[in-house]
Design an enzyme around this catalytic site. Structure first.
Site, mmCIF file in Angstrom:
data_model
loop_
_atom_site.group_PDB
_atom_site.id
_atom_site.type_symbol
_atom_site.label_atom_id
_atom_site.label_comp_id
_atom_site.label_asym_id
_atom_site.label_seq_id
_atom_site.Cartn_x
_atom_site.Cartn_y
_atom_site.Cartn_z
ATOM 1 N N GLN A 130 5.427 -3.632 32.411
ATOM 2 C CA GLN A 130 5.178 -2.248 32.790
ATOM 3 C C GLN A 130 6.456 -1.516 33.207
ATOM 4 O O GLN A 130 7.479 -2.122 33.486
ATOM 5 C CB GLN A 130 4.180 -2.200 33.950
ATOM 6 C CG GLN A 130 2.761 -2.578 33.576
ATOM 7 C CD GLN A 130 1.812 -2.378 34.745
ATOM 8 O OE1 GLN A 130 1.317 -3.333 35.312
ATOM 9 N NE2 GLN A 130 1.565 -1.135 35.111
ATOM 10 N N HIS A 131 6.348 -0.188 33.225
ATOM 11 C CA HIS A 131 7.285 0.735 33.884
ATOM 12 C C HIS A 131 8.605 0.975 33.169
ATOM 13 O O HIS A 131 9.275 1.963 33.477
ATOM 14 C CB HIS A 131 7.639 0.266 35.309
ATOM 15 C CG HIS A 131 6.481 -0.019 36.196
ATOM 16 N ND1 HIS A 131 5.472 0.881 36.445
ATOM 17 C CD2 HIS A 131 6.170 -1.122 36.916
ATOM 18 C CE1 HIS A 131 4.593 0.354 37.288
ATOM 19 N NE2 HIS A 131 4.994 -0.861 37.582
ATOM 20 N N ASP A 191 1.130 -5.480 31.110
ATOM 21 C CA ASP A 191 0.901 -6.921 31.210
ATOM 22 C C ASP A 191 -0.187 -7.275 32.220
ATOM 23 O O ASP A 191 -0.991 -8.190 31.979
ATOM 24 C CB ASP A 191 2.197 -7.669 31.523
ATOM 25 C CG ASP A 191 2.974 -7.105 32.694
ATOM 26 O OD1 ASP A 191 2.499 -6.166 33.360
ATOM 27 O OD2 ASP A 191 4.086 -7.613 32.953
#
Length: 471
Positions: A71-72, A240
């Protein structure tokens, strides 16, 4: 037999599983490493994905594929689809000050929680974009689109599939689609800091406040909406943690503790959450529901570091930890080895407390490292403020016998450990299966339950030790 493929493009590696769409039976799998570091050129993810697919025997017979990804991360693309600069990953903390500034500028923590369900920290994409605006304005000027790691891989897959059947040579330089074919899902979008799980829409005002402009953003697909029309369907993919929830079959009332590079504690919820304290990230999940989540930066790598210091492998570290008494005779390790996200201490370092001649043994260090890692996650579980019907322990570090046996004493609850599996890749594969069959019936093996006497004194000692940590 109809096959589906699931991808886990994590910080450390790319894993591909190919499963039967109806039953979930594993047919074949492959993996390839990613480079280390907190900024990586996305081309490395593509190379690893192709290698992992090849190791998994290619895509013959595969009807659908989905990508679960870290992520991110910030991926910036120019008008031609070229990567503007190396991607900043979730664990890059250079944007810590940017997070503080954005919170102050946009009305404080409550305003952010109300707007996007989360208070931004250095991990979030929106803070990385502010860092980019302040430090690399020329790259901002070149940025026509911003996406997440799983979005970028999904986009590359769309172009490669249109270029012909899979082969590493053919797909390595396959043309990319137009930027307007970038897609994402609500789960991963909810970790950007500029998409609202409650309203289901982008907050471009927050994006503009961070970057100074509003580039093209990926279209947010529904949970079972494909990104193309064949010959191999490409699913929306997800982050994820959302994929892991799918893969482990998490249901309402379950809390999942995942021990990977980072540690995450998350639950499946029917309503969105918004924590102005910033401990709980109010994410969406991959099914249309919600996934309140607490993340620590330091999980499995704490054990890696302890094993390095002790000069042993991870299996030996586990055995050593079980030789020391519960509580490690007062030795306490605060595992902020790369700063920390929860609590938000991005520049903090780790520390050891209670070191005496008696506790100066490899066994005590091993026990203290595992207990310290788990104490941070127990705090994360408390932050969720929910009555867990079941606590599921997954991730690479969950394979350690010491972790399994020590966890119930730290959490003060029985722990269920499902059979080892690639749950992120499995969740992505399950999502792919929903695109080609109406009733996938996937069942994992029975979970093993671990119990132990709670040690509240251990957590109290850990909390006292954390008060001495300096940022």
């Amino acid at each position: 037999m109809t096959l589906v493929a699931g991808v886990d493009s994590s910080t450390q590696s790319c894993k591909v599983v190919i499963r039967d769409a109806e039953t979930g039976e594993l047919v074949r799998q492959g993996r390839a490493p990613h480079p280390t570091g907190t900024e990586v050129h996305p081309s490395h993810w593509w190379t690893a994905l192709l290698q992992a697919i090849e190791e998994a025997g290619g895509l013959d017979g595969v009807a659908a594929i989905s990508v679960g990804g870290q992520q991110h991360g910030m991926v910036c693309l120019d008008e031609s689809g070229e990567v503007v600069r190396e991607a900043l990953l979730w664990n890059d903390t250079r944007s810590a000050q940017a997070a503080t500034d954005l919170i102050t500028e946009q009305g404080g923590p409550q305003a952010w929680a109300d707007a996007v369900g989360s208070v931004p920290v250095a991990s979030f994409t929106v803070t990385k974009l502010r860092w980019l605006a302040e430090n690399e304005p020329a790259n901002v000027a070149c940025t026509a689109a911003v996406c997440l790691p799983h979005d970028w891989l999904t986009w590359r897959l769309l172009g490669a599939l249109e270029s012909g059947p899979f082969s590493v040579a053919a797909w390595a330089d396959a043309p990319t689609p137009p930027l307007d074919r970038l897609v994402t899902d609500r789960g991963d979008a909810s970790g950007t800091g500029y998409w609202s799980p409650a309203s289901g829409s982008y907050r471009t005002d927050l994006l503009k406040a961070a970057l100074g402009t509003v580039p093209l953003l990926p279209r947010v697909l529904g949970p079972v909406e494909p990104a193309n029309d064949g010959p191999i369907l490409v699913g929306p993919g997800t982050g994820d943690n959302m994929a892991a929830a799918l893969g482990v079959g998490a249901r309402s009332g379950d809390v999942v503790v995942s021990l990977g590079t980072s540690g995450t504690v998350f639950a499946v919820a029917e309503t969105p959450s918004a924590d102005p304290a910033g401990l709980v990230a109010g994410f969406a999940d991959a099914t249309g529901r919600f996934l309140p989540l607490v993340c620590t930066l330091n999980a499995a790598r704490v054990m890696d570091a302890a094993a390095r210091i002790a000069g042993v492998g991870l299996d030996e570290l586990s055995a050593l930890a079980l030789q020391a008494p519960p509580g490690a005779d007062g030795l306490t390790l605060v595992p902020y080895l790369e700063g920390e996200r929860t609590p938000n201490r991005p520049t903090a370092t780790g520390s050891v407390h209670g070191l005496t001649l008696a506790t100066s043994t490899p066994a005590h260090l091993a026990r203290a490292a595992i207990e310290g890692m788990l104490c941070g996650l127990a705090d994360a579980l408390d932050a969720l403020s929910m009555q867990a019907e079941r606590v599921l322990l997954i991730g690479g570090a969950a394979r350690s016998e010491a972790v399994r046996r020590i966890a119930p004493t730290v959490f003060g609850l029985p722990i269920s450990v499902p059979p080892p599996a690639e749950y992120v890749a499995d969740g992505a594969a399950y999502q792919a299966a929903t695109l080609v069959t109406t009733s996938p019936d996937w069942r994992s093996g029975d979970a093993e339950t671990y119990t132990g006497d709670p040690l509240p004194s251990l957590r109290a000692r850990y909390h006292r030790a954390t008060t001495h940590i300096l940022d």
